[in-house]
Scaffold this motif. Structure first.
Motif, PDB file in Angstrom:
ATOM      1  N   ASN A   1     -10.637 -10.357   0.351  1.00 59.28           N
ATOM      2  CA  ASN A   1     -10.447  -8.947   0.690  1.00 59.28           C
ATOM      3  C   ASN A   1      -9.980  -8.738   2.126  1.00 59.28           C
ATOM      4  OD1 ASN A   1     -11.644  -8.662  -1.871  1.00 59.28           O
ATOM      5  ND2 ASN A   1     -12.459  -6.667  -1.296  1.00 59.28           N
ATOM      6  N   ARG A   2      -9.557  -9.784   2.790  1.00 68.44           N
ATOM      7  CA  ARG A   2      -8.965  -9.624   4.119  1.00 68.44           C
ATOM      8  C   ARG A   2      -7.439  -9.582   4.049  1.00 68.44           C
ATOM      9  NH1 ARG A   2     -13.097 -13.481   4.813  1.00 68.44           N
ATOM     10  NH2 ARG A   2     -14.872 -12.656   6.007  1.00 68.44           N
ATOM     11  N   VAL A   3      -6.893  -9.785   2.862  1.00 71.02           N
ATOM     12  CA  VAL A   3      -5.447  -9.716   2.653  1.00 71.02           C
ATOM     13  C   VAL A   3      -5.154  -8.567   1.698  1.00 71.02           C
ATOM     14  CG1 VAL A   3      -3.410 -10.891   1.758  1.00 71.02           C
ATOM     15  CG2 VAL A   3      -5.141 -12.192   3.024  1.00 71.02           C
ATOM     16  N   VAL A   4      -4.283  -7.658   2.108  1.00 76.12           N
ATOM     17  CA  VAL A   4      -3.843  -6.571   1.232  1.00 76.12           C
ATOM     18  C   VAL A   4      -2.523  -6.983   0.590  1.00 76.12           C
ATOM     19  CG1 VAL A   4      -2.915  -4.224   1.180  1.00 76.12           C
ATOM     20  CG2 VAL A   4      -5.027  -4.706   2.430  1.00 76.12           C
ATOM     21  N   VAL A   5      -2.469  -6.913  -0.738  1.00 78.42           N
ATOM     22  CA  VAL A   5      -1.240  -7.168  -1.482  1.00 78.42           C
ATOM     23  C   VAL A   5      -0.671  -5.823  -1.920  1.00 78.42           C
ATOM     24  CG1 VAL A   5      -0.216  -8.239  -3.520  1.00 78.42           C
ATOM     25  CG2 VAL A   5      -2.009  -9.432  -2.248  1.00 78.42           C
ATOM     26  N   VAL A   6       0.574  -5.572  -1.568  1.00 75.43           N
ATOM     27  CA  VAL A   6       1.236  -4.306  -1.877  1.00 75.43           C
ATOM     28  C   VAL A   6       2.358  -4.571  -2.876  1.00 75.43           C
ATOM     29  CG1 VAL A   6       2.541  -2.361  -0.939  1.00 75.43           C
ATOM     30  CG2 VAL A   6       0.681  -3.382   0.399  1.00 75.43           C
ATOM     31  N   ASN A   7       2.434  -3.735  -3.898  1.00 72.90           N
ATOM     32  CA  ASN A   7       3.505  -3.842  -4.893  1.00 72.90           C
ATOM     33  C   ASN A   7       3.873  -2.447  -5.367  1.00 72.90           C
ATOM     34  OD1 ASN A   7       3.886  -4.782  -8.291  1.00 72.90           O
ATOM     35  ND2 ASN A   7       5.315  -5.274  -6.685  1.00 72.90           N
ATOM     36  N   ASP A   8       5.179  -2.178  -5.414  1.00 66.71           N
ATOM     37  CA  ASP A   8       5.661  -0.853  -5.823  1.00 66.71           C
ATOM     38  C   ASP A   8       5.077   0.251  -4.950  1.00 66.71           C
ATOM     39  OD1 ASP A   8       7.226  -1.888  -7.909  1.00 66.71           O
ATOM     40  OD2 ASP A   8       5.509  -1.902  -9.269  1.00 66.71           O
ATOM     41  N   GLY A   9       4.806  -0.072  -3.684  1.00 66.53           N
ATOM     42  CA  GLY A   9       4.388   0.939  -2.719  1.00 66.53           C
ATOM     43  C   GLY A   9       2.905   1.182  -2.609  1.00 66.53           C
ATOM     44  N   ILE A  10       2.076   0.568  -3.486  1.00 62.32           N
ATOM     45  CA  ILE A  10       0.635   0.774  -3.368  1.00 62.32           C
ATOM     46  C   ILE A  10      -0.078  -0.576  -3.282  1.00 62.32           C
ATOM     47  CG2 ILE A  10       0.714   2.945  -4.654  1.00 62.32           C
ATOM     48  CD1 ILE A  10      -0.593   1.472  -6.998  1.00 62.32           C
ATOM     49  N   ARG A  11      -1.273  -0.544  -2.701  1.00 65.19           N
ATOM     50  CA  ARG A  11      -2.059  -1.771  -2.590  1.00 65.19           C
ATOM     51  C   ARG A  11      -2.632  -2.140  -3.956  1.00 65.19           C
ATOM     52  NH1 ARG A  11      -6.775  -0.823   1.531  1.00 65.19           N
ATOM     53  NH2 ARG A  11      -7.829  -2.426   0.327  1.00 65.19           N
ATOM     54  N   GLN A  12      -2.508  -3.402  -4.302  1.00 67.82           N
ATOM     55  CA  GLN A  12      -2.976  -3.902  -5.584  1.00 67.82           C
ATOM     56  C   GLN A  12      -4.499  -3.973  -5.554  1.00 67.82           C
ATOM     57  OE1 GLN A  12      -0.806  -4.510  -7.957  1.00 67.82           O
ATOM     58  NE2 GLN A  12      -1.955  -5.583  -9.534  1.00 67.82           N
ATOM     59  N   GLU A  13      -5.143  -3.283  -6.494  1.00 67.32           N
ATOM     60  CA  GLU A  13      -6.601  -3.261  -6.557  1.00 67.32           C
ATOM     61  C   GLU A  13      -7.058  -3.816  -7.897  1.00 67.32           C
ATOM     62  OE1 GLU A  13      -9.115  -2.489  -4.403  1.00 67.32           O
ATOM     63  OE2 GLU A  13      -7.531  -2.481  -2.877  1.00 67.32           O
ATOM     64  N   GLY A  14      -7.454  -5.100  -7.871  1.00 70.74           N
ATOM     65  CA  GLY A  14      -8.033  -5.725  -9.043  1.00 70.74           C
ATOM     66  C   GLY A  14      -9.435  -6.200  -8.690  1.00 70.74           C
ATOM     67  N   GLN A  15      -9.721  -7.431  -9.006  1.00 70.70           N
ATOM     68  CA  GLN A  15     -11.011  -8.030  -8.646  1.00 70.70           C
ATOM     69  C   GLN A  15     -10.747  -9.149  -7.637  1.00 70.70           C
ATOM     70  OE1 GLN A  15     -13.572  -6.537 -10.022  1.00 70.70           O
ATOM     71  NE2 GLN A  15     -12.600  -5.473 -11.720  1.00 70.70           N
ATOM     72  N   GLN A  16     -10.036  -8.814  -6.540  1.00 72.26           N
ATOM     73  CA  GLN A  16      -9.543  -9.854  -5.634  1.00 72.26           C
ATOM     74  C   GLN A  16     -10.632 -10.563  -4.839  1.00 72.26           C
ATOM     75  OE1 GLN A  16      -8.667  -6.557  -5.564  1.00 72.26           O
ATOM     76  NE2 GLN A  16      -8.216  -5.851  -3.521  1.00 72.26           N
TER      77      GLN A  16
END
Length: 815
Positions: free
Chosen positions: A178-193
């Motif tokens: 949770n120290r890395v934000v993954v962005v795709n299609d303009g929003i941050r990817q929120e799964g069970q990272q």
């Protein structure tokens, strides 16, 4: 509070839309011209002219001419690119009829173009003080990968936590999860990272380019961007009047991976669309020591669709996507007599027995037990509106993540763990009119998130989370000097729910006299200030330098404060710590770069100090051994103060007249230490080993009439030994170094001036070295008592054949 903020945000958007629907249509501009070779003035065919901030562009025709209509009047960054030529990036002023001709210089290196990650508007990477890496389309095509993180992990300073080929998560300069934000299609990817076995739910074939910002300098994304941002960018909008598609296929020999992806996209009078379907499947992978690794198989099915409108007032896109991954869970249990992997089989309705995994099992594409079922759905609406000389950009999104674990051989259709998480993302920002080369952006963004436990096993409590942050960034450009910085304030509220279980582990109420209080209700509030300030300076035409100082903030994750259960993918029992405080970091970055006709490269150094750094350590029993809970070693989240130092160095030597030959080298390392700690606790756990990579590549742009962009490459990857470990409580073990040899070749097949297909042939680990990556979670699975080796090893030799077939349905009219 959370409702009022959302109401204000949506009210602001509605007021803006109503106001602008009644307003006059912004002035329309047309841009046209010709693009030629600076050396001989010959026309460049297929050169791309693109406005990143407007998502609008076109290509040159057979005479090198181009024309773009329905552009807004104003000043915007334009990017002109063509294979084999240096990318041109500059600000231009668009009026009603603007004519600009470009002359392009040939170059032996592939130019990354402008970057958009964490910036108020697109910018030249050499003028951005924060360290950033770009993975281009060609690099994504030429490398062997089984998921999107695989495809970028060869960048210096980038590593991955893996639990087999199906699941990887990014690590930037020693920091991940949770120290890395993954962005795709303009929003941050929120799964069970937050989990080891939780990957990034993004179709790798839908990525056109990846930008990786290293460090906490990204003020646009707030909490969780302490390590940096991975921005996965889809293909740009096609030229007006164009309808195209492509078919991608890939086969890999080691795990029998079969992948296919089909795409169709178009732009007719500003109405744009893009649709893609991807399917992958693989059986168990193989290495020299383990043979076939039972249950390392996976199946993936993805769909995405975009429809949008591009006009002189801006653009608006609506995106829907569905991601479905079924990965096996490698347990690593072995037979003590033969060393072969064990699988559980059903004897009858009440009895389970162990059986040896045979050849048919290891080559099967059918999912075994245990395995996961992961579904991720997204709906996104992002828009950009021209308001006078400024821009308003909005992004609203809904994500649903479902993750189920199936581990019951007697009832394989019944799930144990089942997380159901819903996330609403919002982002509204205003880009002020540029004056005197000063760019200012201000905005507000965040998310509302709810997670439910729908299963019969429980690892983390149910929770709701509300996140909001407001920020302002600025960039000032002088002749050779660029200064940028900004501030951000974040507030996060978390609420966890009570959970009571009876003696059989079934949900019950607090009134049950025999109830076990599994999770306790809690309310937590975290807030923090982030900031960044830096400069980039052009020392000469070929030398430049950068310096940046940034402060980051991260609220503890729900697993870190509330976990209490078996984490199957990590092969451990986890306990949260409700006393944890938010992390805060202060990082210094210094870089020197060179970009000449013969040599290009950069050295980046960093020093990152983190207060309240959170990590998991193994607990000991009263007798001195491991603390065992439900048959697993017990880990608890604790914190301390830490310092991470290191850097990356890259150099590409391409001497004239042999500039078709590239000798590329990169080196990255991290020293991660806990302050005021003893020898056994001095180093932070699970820090990636130093890595040196060398690539010798020959690029032959036009070897004949039927071939184009041909390349041949040979690569050496040297992973150094990692002996700087957190050895206390047997939390982790040292990892030996290894050297891997890779190779590849490929190019475009041409007919009548058009690309018929592109072919990429690669092989990784040519000598079939048996090795373990220090960040592989499979390294800590059971011992093979026949060989005396602990854990599962990484993939062995792997050949890959990739084919990309472009499809042309409708071409833009010749200007």
């Amino acid at each position: 509070m959370k409702f009022s903020v959302l109401q204000y945000t949506f009210a602001f958007l509605c007021i803006f839309l109503i106001t602008n629907l009644n307003a006059e249509t912004p002035g329309k501009a047309t841009l046209s011209g010709k693009i030629t070779d600076n050396a001989d003035s010959s026309a460049l065919i297929g050169a791309v002219i693109y406005f990143p901030d407007l998502k609008n562009g076109t290509q040159t025709d057979i005479n090198g001419n181009y024309k773009i209509e329905n552009l807004p009047v104003g000043s915007f960054t334009i990017e002109v690119s063509c294979t084999g030529y240096a990318t041109i990036t500059e600000k231009i002023l668009l009026s009603e009829n603007t004519v600009i001709n470009f002359k392009m210089e040939s170059t032996p290196t592939e130019m990354p173009g402008v970057v958009i990650t964490g910036q108020s508007s697109s910018a030249d990477p050499k003028k951005i003080p924060t360290p950033i890496s770009v993975v281009t389309t060609l690099q994504l095509q030429q490398n062997i990968s089984t998921n999107i993180i695989d495809a970028i992990a060869k960048q210096p300073g980038i590593s991955q936590v893996g639990t087999g080929p199906g699941i990887s998560k990014p690590v930037i300069r020693g920091l991940g999860y949770n120290r890395v934000v993954v962005v795709n299609d303009g929003i941050r990817q929120e799964g069970q990272q937050w989990g080891d076995e939780h990957g990034i739910e993004i179709d790798e074939y839908g990525a056109n380019r990846v930008e990786i910002l290293k460090g906490p300098a990204s003020l646009a994304y707030g909490s969780d961007a302490m390590a940096g941002v991975v921005n996965i960018i889809s293909a740009p909008t096609l030229s007006q009047g164009t309808v195209t598609g492509n078919i991608i296929s890939n086969y890999q020999t080691n795990n029998g991976l079969v992948a296919g992806s089909a795409n169709i996209a178009g732009n007719l009078n500003g109405l744009t669309w893009d649709a893609r379907y991807t399917h992958k499947q693989a059986h168990d992978y193989v290495n020299k020591y383990d043979g076939g690794v039972f249950d390392s198989r996976f199946t993936e099915n993805d769909f995405s669709g975009t429809i949008g409108l591009n006009r002189s007032w801006g653009y608006s896109n609506f995106i829907l996507s569905s991601y479905h991954l079924s990965p096996g869970i490698v347990e690593g249990r072995r037979d003590s007599a033969t060393g072969k992997f064990i699988k559980e089989v059903r004897v009858n309705s009440t009895t389970i027995a162990d059986s040896l995994a045979n050849t048919d099992d290891l080559h099967s594409y059918q999912m075994a037990t245990p395995h996961q079922e992961i579904h991720h759905y997204k709906a996104i609406w992002n828009s950009s509106f021209i308001v006078g000389d400024g821009q308003i950009k909005t992004t609203f999104g809904f994500q649903q993540n479902q993750r189920q674990e199936f581990a019951d051989v007697l009832h394989p259709e019944n799930y144990g763990l089942y997380f159901l998480m819903n996330t609403i993302n919002y982002d509204v920002r205003y880009i002020f009119p540029e004056k005197n080369n000063l760019q200012i952006t201000s905005g507000v963004n965040g998310m509302q998130q709810d997670s439910k436990n729908k299963g019969v096993e429980f690892l983390v409590p149910e929770y709701s989370l509300f996140d909001i942050g407001t920020f302002v960034t600025a960039r000032k450009s002088f002749e050779k000097l660029d200064i940028s910085g900004g501030l951000r304030y974040d507030l996060r509220e978390e609420h966890t729910a009570n959970l009571y279980l009876d003696s059989n582990g079934i949900k019950t109420s607090s009134s049950d006299p025999d109830a076990i209080h599994k999770f306790s209700s809690s309310r937590n509030s975290f807030s923090g200030i982030s900031g960044s300030a830096g400069i980039s300076y052009e020392l000469s035409k070929i030398f430049y330098t950068k310096f940046n100082i940034s402060r980051g903030y991260r609220a503890p994750g729900i697993n870190e404060v509330g976990a209490n259960g078996v984490h199957e993918g990590s092969l451990r029992y986890e306990r949260g710590n409700p006393e944890l405080k938010a992390e805060n970091s202060l990082q210094f970055d210094l870089a020197f770069g060179v970009d000449s006709k013969h040599v290009s490269g950069e050295i980046d150094l960093f020093d990152n100090n983190i207060q309240n750094f959170i990590y998991a350590r193994k607990l000991s029993s009263v007798n001195g051994g491991d603390s065992i809970t439900q048959g697993y070693s017990t880990f608890k989240f604790v914190s301390g103060n830490a310092q991470l130092m290191g850097g990356e160095a890259t150099i590409d030597i391409h001497p004239h007249p042999f500039d078709w030959l590239h000798f590329e080298n990169s080196f990255g390392f991290v020293i991660a230490q806990q302050k005021n700690a003893t020898d056994s606790t001095k180093y932070l756990p699970f820090t990636p080993a130093p890595v040196y990579r060398m690539e010798l590549r020959a690029n032959i742009p036009k070897p004949g009439r039927s071939f184009q962009n041909v390349y041949v490459k040979f690569e050496v990857e040297n992973y150094f030994a990692q002996n700087n470990i957190y050895s206390a409580y047997h939390t982790e073990t040292a990892t030996k170094g290894c050297t891997l040899l890779n190779a590849g070749c490929g190019g475009d097949i041409i007919r009548n001036g058009e690309t018929v297909c592109s072919v990429f042939f690669s092989v990784n680990n040519i000598t079939d070295v048996a090795y373990q990556n220090h960040l592989s979670r499979l390294k800590y699975s059971d011992m093979n008592y026949v060989t005396g080796r602990t854990g599962v090893y990484n993939m062995g030799r792997n050949f890959s054949l990739k084919l990309n077939i472009p499809l042309y349905f409708k071409k833009a009219k010749t200007n």
